[in-house]
Scaffold this motif. Structure first.
Motif, PDB file in Angstrom:
ATOM      1  N   PHE A  82       0.794  -1.145   0.129  1.00 35.60           N
ATOM      2  CA  PHE A  82      -0.030   0.004  -0.052  1.00 35.60           C
ATOM      3  C   PHE A  82       0.722   1.363   0.111  1.00 35.60           C
ATOM      4  CE2 PHE A  82      -2.247   3.381   2.186  1.00 35.60           C
ATOM      5  CZ  PHE A  82      -3.501   3.302   1.576  1.00 35.60           C
ATOM      6  N   ALA A  83       1.935   1.167   0.784  1.00 32.34           N
ATOM      7  CA  ALA A  83       2.929   2.669   0.929  1.00 32.34           C
ATOM      8  C   ALA A  83       3.475   2.807  -0.195  1.00 32.34           C
ATOM      9  CB  ALA A  83       3.924   2.367   1.911  1.00 32.34           C
ATOM     10  N   ASP A  84       3.959   1.650  -0.948  1.00 30.36           N
ATOM     11  CA  ASP A  84       4.628   1.688  -2.326  1.00 30.36           C
ATOM     12  C   ASP A  84       3.595   2.389  -3.391  1.00 30.36           C
ATOM     13  OD1 ASP A  84       7.110   1.051  -4.065  1.00 30.36           O
ATOM     14  OD2 ASP A  84       5.299   0.248  -5.065  1.00 30.36           O
ATOM     15  N   LYS A  85       2.604   2.025  -3.439  1.00 30.88           N
ATOM     16  CA  LYS A  85       1.577   2.462  -4.529  1.00 30.88           C
ATOM     17  C   LYS A  85       0.881   3.816  -3.774  1.00 30.88           C
ATOM     18  CE  LYS A  85       0.381  -2.049  -6.398  1.00 30.88           C
ATOM     19  NZ  LYS A  85       1.194  -1.639  -7.822  1.00 30.88           N
ATOM     20  N   ARG A  86       0.578   3.989  -2.836  1.00 30.85           N
ATOM     21  CA  ARG A  86      -0.276   5.307  -2.514  1.00 30.85           C
ATOM     22  C   ARG A  86       0.519   6.409  -1.623  1.00 30.85           C
ATOM     23  NH1 ARG A  86      -4.921   5.360  -5.341  1.00 30.85           N
ATOM     24  NH2 ARG A  86      -5.266   7.169  -4.050  1.00 30.85           N
ATOM     25  N   VAL A  87       1.869   5.885  -1.422  1.00 34.71           N
ATOM     26  CA  VAL A  87       2.715   6.957  -0.509  1.00 34.71           C
ATOM     27  C   VAL A  87       4.003   7.104  -1.212  1.00 34.71           C
ATOM     28  CG1 VAL A  87       3.532   7.809   1.822  1.00 34.71           C
ATOM     29  CG2 VAL A  87       1.524   6.220   1.783  1.00 34.71           C
ATOM     30  N   VAL A  88       4.918   6.288  -1.186  1.00 35.62           N
ATOM     31  CA  VAL A  88       6.220   6.411  -1.713  1.00 35.62           C
ATOM     32  C   VAL A  88       5.961   6.847  -2.990  1.00 35.62           C
ATOM     33  CG1 VAL A  88       8.265   5.315  -2.596  1.00 35.62           C
ATOM     34  CG2 VAL A  88       7.086   4.606  -0.463  1.00 35.62           C
ATOM     35  N   HIS A  89       5.049   6.447  -4.070  1.00 35.92           N
ATOM     36  CA  HIS A  89       4.956   6.778  -5.487  1.00 35.92           C
ATOM     37  C   HIS A  89       4.536   8.576  -5.371  1.00 35.92           C
ATOM     38  CE1 HIS A  89       3.734   6.098  -9.671  1.00 35.92           C
ATOM     39  NE2 HIS A  89       3.012   7.039  -9.526  1.00 35.92           N
ATOM     40  N   PHE A  90       3.666   8.874  -4.670  1.00 35.80           N
ATOM     41  CA  PHE A  90       3.612  10.494  -4.703  1.00 35.80           C
ATOM     42  C   PHE A  90       4.604  11.106  -3.782  1.00 35.80           C
ATOM     43  CE2 PHE A  90      -1.048   8.909  -4.477  1.00 35.80           C
ATOM     44  CZ  PHE A  90      -1.282   9.259  -5.897  1.00 35.80           C
ATOM     45  N   ALA A  91       5.207  10.474  -3.088  1.00 39.99           N
ATOM     46  CA  ALA A  91       6.354  11.408  -2.361  1.00 39.99           C
ATOM     47  C   ALA A  91       7.505  11.455  -3.227  1.00 39.99           C
ATOM     48  CB  ALA A  91       6.925  10.357  -1.134  1.00 39.99           C
ATOM     49  N   SER A 132       1.537  24.369  -6.573  1.00 42.85           N
ATOM     50  CA  SER A 132       0.600  23.495  -7.120  1.00 42.85           C
ATOM     51  C   SER A 132       0.887  22.082  -6.689  1.00 42.85           C
ATOM     52  CB  SER A 132       0.651  23.704  -8.611  1.00 42.85           C
ATOM     53  OG  SER A 132       1.932  23.351  -8.953  1.00 42.85           O
ATOM     54  N   LEU A 133       1.859  21.760  -5.988  1.00 39.65           N
ATOM     55  CA  LEU A 133       2.253  20.558  -5.748  1.00 39.65           C
ATOM     56  C   LEU A 133       1.370  20.054  -4.433  1.00 39.65           C
ATOM     57  CD1 LEU A 133       5.973  20.377  -6.290  1.00 39.65           C
ATOM     58  CD2 LEU A 133       4.477  19.448  -7.591  1.00 39.65           C
ATOM     59  N   TRP A 134       0.605  20.809  -3.866  1.00 36.67           N
ATOM     60  CA  TRP A 134      -0.306  20.392  -2.883  1.00 36.67           C
ATOM     61  C   TRP A 134      -1.059  18.897  -2.913  1.00 36.67           C
ATOM     62  CZ3 TRP A 134      -5.618  20.407  -2.904  1.00 36.67           C
ATOM     63  CH2 TRP A 134      -6.058  21.185  -3.508  1.00 36.67           C
ATOM     64  N   PHE A 135      -1.739  19.084  -4.209  1.00 42.28           N
ATOM     65  CA  PHE A 135      -2.767  18.137  -4.782  1.00 42.28           C
ATOM     66  C   PHE A 135      -1.764  16.716  -4.620  1.00 42.28           C
ATOM     67  CE2 PHE A 135      -4.431  15.359  -7.944  1.00 42.28           C
ATOM     68  CZ  PHE A 135      -5.787  15.386  -7.493  1.00 42.28           C
ATOM     69  N   ILE A 136      -0.517  16.623  -5.135  1.00 44.75           N
ATOM     70  CA  ILE A 136       0.313  15.367  -4.962  1.00 44.75           C
ATOM     71  C   ILE A 136       0.433  14.970  -3.557  1.00 44.75           C
ATOM     72  CG2 ILE A 136       2.447  13.988  -5.683  1.00 44.75           C
ATOM     73  CD1 ILE A 136       0.576  15.043  -8.010  1.00 44.75           C
ATOM     74  N   TYR A 137       0.479  16.145  -2.904  1.00 42.17           N
ATOM     75  CA  TYR A 137       0.929  15.712  -1.326  1.00 42.17           C
ATOM     76  C   TYR A 137      -0.354  15.125  -0.571  1.00 42.17           C
ATOM     77  CZ  TYR A 137       3.351  17.108   3.304  1.00 42.17           C
ATOM     78  OH  TYR A 137       3.524  17.050   4.520  1.00 42.17           O
ATOM     79  N   LEU A 138      -1.367  15.756  -0.933  1.00 41.95           N
ATOM     80  CA  LEU A 138      -2.615  15.488  -0.265  1.00 41.95           C
ATOM     81  C   LEU A 138      -3.154  13.925  -0.491  1.00 41.95           C
ATOM     82  CD1 LEU A 138      -4.718  18.426   0.180  1.00 41.95           C
ATOM     83  CD2 LEU A 138      -3.802  17.149   2.270  1.00 41.95           C
ATOM     84  N   LEU A 139      -2.885  13.413  -1.903  1.00 39.09           N
ATOM     85  CA  LEU A 139      -3.125  12.229  -2.410  1.00 39.09           C
ATOM     86  C   LEU A 139      -2.587  11.077  -1.329  1.00 39.09           C
ATOM     87  CD1 LEU A 139      -3.132  12.309  -5.947  1.00 39.09           C
ATOM     88  CD2 LEU A 139      -5.128  12.337  -4.746  1.00 39.09           C
ATOM     89  N   ALA A 140      -1.264  11.354  -0.870  1.00 36.24           N
ATOM     90  CA  ALA A 140      -0.617  10.589  -0.229  1.00 36.24           C
ATOM     91  C   ALA A 140      -1.098  10.427   1.412  1.00 36.24           C
ATOM     92  CB  ALA A 140       0.925  10.654   0.059  1.00 36.24           C
ATOM     93  N   VAL A 141      -1.475  11.631   1.762  1.00 34.17           N
ATOM     94  CA  VAL A 141      -2.227  11.873   3.232  1.00 34.17           C
ATOM     95  C   VAL A 141      -3.422  11.219   3.240  1.00 34.17           C
ATOM     96  CG1 VAL A 141      -2.981  13.370   4.886  1.00 34.17           C
ATOM     97  CG2 VAL A 141      -0.852  14.144   3.786  1.00 34.17           C
ATOM     98  N   PHE A 142      -4.210  11.456   2.176  1.00 35.22           N
ATOM     99  CA  PHE A 142      -5.664  11.013   2.402  1.00 35.22           C
ATOM    100  C   PHE A 142      -5.563   9.399   2.096  1.00 35.22           C
ATOM    101  CE2 PHE A 142      -7.936  15.025  -0.123  1.00 35.22           C
ATOM    102  CZ  PHE A 142      -7.634  15.548   1.256  1.00 35.22           C
ATOM    103  N   SER A 143      -4.910   8.777   1.349  1.00 36.83           N
ATOM    104  CA  SER A 143      -4.875   7.650   1.167  1.00 36.83           C
ATOM    105  C   SER A 143      -4.262   6.834   2.563  1.00 36.83           C
ATOM    106  CB  SER A 143      -3.652   7.061   0.226  1.00 36.83           C
ATOM    107  OG  SER A 143      -4.162   7.606  -0.977  1.00 36.83           O
ATOM    108  N   VAL A 144      -3.403   7.483   3.319  1.00 39.89           N
ATOM    109  CA  VAL A 144      -3.145   6.804   4.607  1.00 39.89           C
ATOM    110  C   VAL A 144      -4.198   6.994   5.619  1.00 39.89           C
ATOM    111  CG1 VAL A 144      -1.462   7.140   6.428  1.00 39.89           C
ATOM    112  CG2 VAL A 144      -0.680   7.323   4.103  1.00 39.89           C
TER     113      VAL A 144
END
Length: 369
Positions: A82-91, A132-144
């Motif tokens: 999960f972290a690889d696909k939804r956190v590390v990817h966006f990070a 504008s990168l806030w969207f990428i950041y929040l996708l990881a936060v929302f997922s976790v």
């Protein structure tokens, strides 16, 4: 059956309307940035400004709803996958493009503070999303957050997110502010994925009534988005607590319906939107630089005096240049701009994927090549 699991497309399928919907969203986002920035630089407004105001209540809510649709595919997996696909990817993409965007604005960011000020900026951007990168950041936060809270009953999770949106806490944190404003739409995409796909099928089956409903929605949306809440110059009705949530939710649903109709109709417009949607995150990551260059050229040369036309040219440049860049670097060493290298994958979690992969998986499209 858990309602949040829903009915989603089989793993071997990719729905055309998802790409079209994402294409609409990313073009609305780019148009907003290009129009407001160019209009301010030229000291006026053009024909795109009403469109930007019309889309404001639902533009980002729809994007987050679409981003939550496929979370159910991975949320039940182990934390490493999960972290690889939804956190590390966006990070990875956040960190890489944070460096690129910040380097492009080094003088503005560092000022008289030099490298030390620049490093402070980078450190702050790790806890407060940048530009504008806030969207990428929040996708990881929302997922976790959603994975941590997935055992809660759906109504409780959705209700809590809605309360945060309607009654946000007063905070100086941009991260907390955007989390409260946007999380409800992401979690709605996750919880109601099955119903969203069912809606898409209903629209496909009955396009006539769907068009009529869209026309009624457009009238209501225009009134809410363009009518001042308390006299001329005040924020629109859509900014009021509760109305903003309703406008965002209804607008996201309407955008899905419009995307289905466009995808079913086919043609060059649908194909262009699918391309933008499939590469939506690449556009989102890279549009800032061509937008800034195009705006500077338009404003400084003075060759274009019509504000609306200038905004359109800047918006088109901001959307098209990233697509061209992504295609040029594909398969080269610079492919790392839009493709996460194997070295940045957690061990044992699979092959690298592209910047757009997490928002809608890469399987073959439905309804066309």
């Amino acid at each position: 059956m858990d309602p949040r699991a829903g009915t989603t497309p089989e793993d071997g399928l990719r729905l055309a309307w998802v790409d079209v919907a994402k294409g609409l969203c990313i073009l609305l986002v780019v148009t907003m940035h290009a129009t407001l920035g160019t209009g301010a630089a030229m000291g006026g407004e053009g024909f795109l400004h009403p469109l930007v105001a019309f889309a404001q209540p639902f533009r980002i809510p729809a994007f987050f709803l679409l981003s939550g649709l496929f979370l159910g595919r991975v949320i039940g997996r182990g934390w490493r996958t999960f972290a690889d696909k939804r956190v590390v990817h966006f990070a990875y993409f956040y960190g890489l493009w944070l460096l690129i965007q910040s380097a492009a604005k080094y003088g503005e960011i560092a000022g008289d503070g030099g490298p030390a000020a620049f490093l402070r900026h980078l450190a702050l951007a790790l806890v407060e999303p940048y530009a504008s990168l806030w969207f990428i950041y929040l996708l990881a936060v929302f997922s976790v957050v959603t994975k941590l809270l997935r055992r809660l009953p759906g109504p409780v999770l959705l209700g809590g997110a809605a309360l945060l949106q309607v009654f946000p806490p007063h905070t100086p944190s941009y991260l907390v502010e955007e989390f409260c404003a946007r999380y409800v739409f992401f979690v709605a995409g996750y919880l109601f994925a099955g119903r969203v796909f069912a809606l898409a099928e209903a629209v496909r089956a009955r396009p006539g009534p769907a068009l009529g409903a869209l026309a009624l929605w457009a009238l209501a949306e225009g009134w809410i988005a363009l009518t001042p809440a308390a006299g001329p110059g005040s924020p629109p009705l859509a900014s009021l607590p509760g109305l903003g949530l309703a406008a965002g939710a209804l607008g996201a649903v309407a955008l899905v319906a419009a995307a289905v109709l466009l995808a079913e109709g086919g043609g060059p417009v649908a194909r262009a939107l699918r391309t933008c949607g499939h590469r939506s995150i690449a556009i989102y990551l890279a549009f800032f630089l061509p937008m800034a260059v195009a705006r500077t050229l338009v404003v400084e040369t003075g060759l274009i005096t019509d504000v609306g036309l200038a905004c359109l040219i800047v918006a088109a440049s901001a959307a098209l240049v990233p697509l061209v860049l992504e295609r040029l670097v594909r398969g080269t060493r610079l492919d790392v701009l839009f493709r996460r290298p194997r070295a940045f994958h957690l061990a044992g979690t699979g092959a690298p994927n592209r910047a757009d992969a997490p928002l809608a998986p890469r399987p073959a499209p439905v309804g066309g090549p």
